[in-house]
Design a protein around this motif. Structure first.
Motif, PDB file in Angstrom:
ATOM      1  N   SER A 155       0.845  -1.197   0.000  1.00  0.00           N
ATOM      2  CA  SER A 155       0.000   0.000   0.000  1.00  0.00           C
ATOM      3  C   SER A 155       0.878   1.243   0.000  1.00  0.00           C
ATOM      4  N   ARG A 156       0.274   2.365  -0.309  1.00  0.00           N
ATOM      5  CA  ARG A 156       0.996   3.643  -0.333  1.00  0.00           C
ATOM      6  C   ARG A 156       1.572   3.960   1.040  1.00  0.00           C
ATOM      7  N   ARG A 157       0.803   3.698   2.077  1.00  0.00           N
ATOM      8  CA  ARG A 157       1.236   3.986   3.440  1.00  0.00           C
ATOM      9  C   ARG A 157       2.444   3.134   3.829  1.00  0.00           C
ATOM     10  N   GLU A 158       2.403   1.861   3.438  1.00  0.00           N
ATOM     11  CA  GLU A 158       3.522   0.970   3.736  1.00  0.00           C
ATOM     12  C   GLU A 158       4.780   1.403   2.990  1.00  0.00           C
ATOM     13  N   CYS A 159       4.603   1.790   1.738  1.00  0.00           N
ATOM     14  CA  CYS A 159       5.748   2.267   0.955  1.00  0.00           C
ATOM     15  C   CYS A 159       6.330   3.535   1.564  1.00  0.00           C
ATOM     16  N   GLN A 160       5.465   4.424   1.998  1.00  0.00           N
ATOM     17  CA  GLN A 160       5.939   5.663   2.605  1.00  0.00           C
ATOM     18  C   GLN A 160       6.770   5.365   3.846  1.00  0.00           C
ATOM     19  N   LEU A 161       6.322   4.421   4.657  1.00  0.00           N
ATOM     20  CA  LEU A 161       7.055   4.050   5.855  1.00  0.00           C
ATOM     21  C   LEU A 161       8.447   3.521   5.495  1.00  0.00           C
ATOM     22  N   LEU A 162       8.520   2.650   4.496  1.00  0.00           N
ATOM     23  CA  LEU A 162       9.810   2.106   4.075  1.00  0.00           C
ATOM     24  C   LEU A 162      10.718   3.188   3.484  1.00  0.00           C
ATOM     25  N   ILE A 163      10.147   4.089   2.721  1.00  0.00           N
ATOM     26  CA  ILE A 163      10.938   5.172   2.126  1.00  0.00           C
ATOM     27  C   ILE A 163      11.515   6.075   3.214  1.00  0.00           C
ATOM     28  N   LEU A 164      10.679   6.435   4.190  1.00  0.00           N
ATOM     29  CA  LEU A 164      11.160   7.291   5.274  1.00  0.00           C
ATOM     30  C   LEU A 164      12.259   6.610   6.081  1.00  0.00           C
TER      31      LEU A 164
END
Length: 159
Positions: free
Chosen positions: A107-116
């Motif tokens: 999901s977008r939220r999961e990707c954002q967490l990994l990117i951060l």
């Protein structure tokens, strides 16, 4: 119409507008914000209309305001998906192809967490303050995303 009657009528119309927007697909909070914005716009315009003409006007303005909001969020979503969602073309050349496919399924939220965490190198504490959640919750979310990636990659290898 007396002031008290007018205020009561406006409160009733506000509830009707909110219910109207929710029935058309808006979230309750968004509908409340839009109704507030519409009434602020009306007050700033110093628009004087009789109640029988004001109500249809409020419905039109609130619907068009919601459409503007919806289009803006859709455009924003596309930009976020394009720039923040990892794809094979954006990943480094030495990235495991299975990992690239698995990342695309998050999901977008999961990707954002990994990117951060891994791309921008934020610590658990920095993530905690950035996401406004406890450090333990950040660790648990990262753990779950790692597990999910692992499951996706195993499932894709077995297919």
């Amino acid at each position: 119409m007396q002031l008290k009657e007018y205020e009561d009528w406006l409160a009733q119309v506000t509830v009707e507008l909110q219910n109207y927007l929710v029935s058309r697909g808006a979230q309750r909070e968004v509908a409340e914000d839009i109704c507030q914005d519409v009434f602020v716009k009306i007050l700033e315009m110093a628009l004087i209309l009789p109640p029988d003409e004001l109500k249809p006007y409020l419905y039109r303005v609130s619907w068009s305001t919601y459409l503007d909001y919806y289009r803006r969020t859709q455009r924003y979503q596309k930009l976020v998906e394009y720039y923040l969602r990892p794809t094979e073309s954006k990943l480094p050349e030495n990235t495991n192809p299975d990992l690239a496919v698995a990342l695309a399924k998050l999901s977008r939220r999961e990707c954002q967490l990994l990117i951060l965490r891994y791309d921008q190198g934020l610590s658990i504490q920095e993530l905690s303050s950035h996401l406004e959640i406890k450090a333990g919750a950040v660790k648990m979310r990262l753990h779950r995303v790692h597990r999910k990636l692992e499951k996706i990659m195993r499932r894709d290898r077995n297919e």
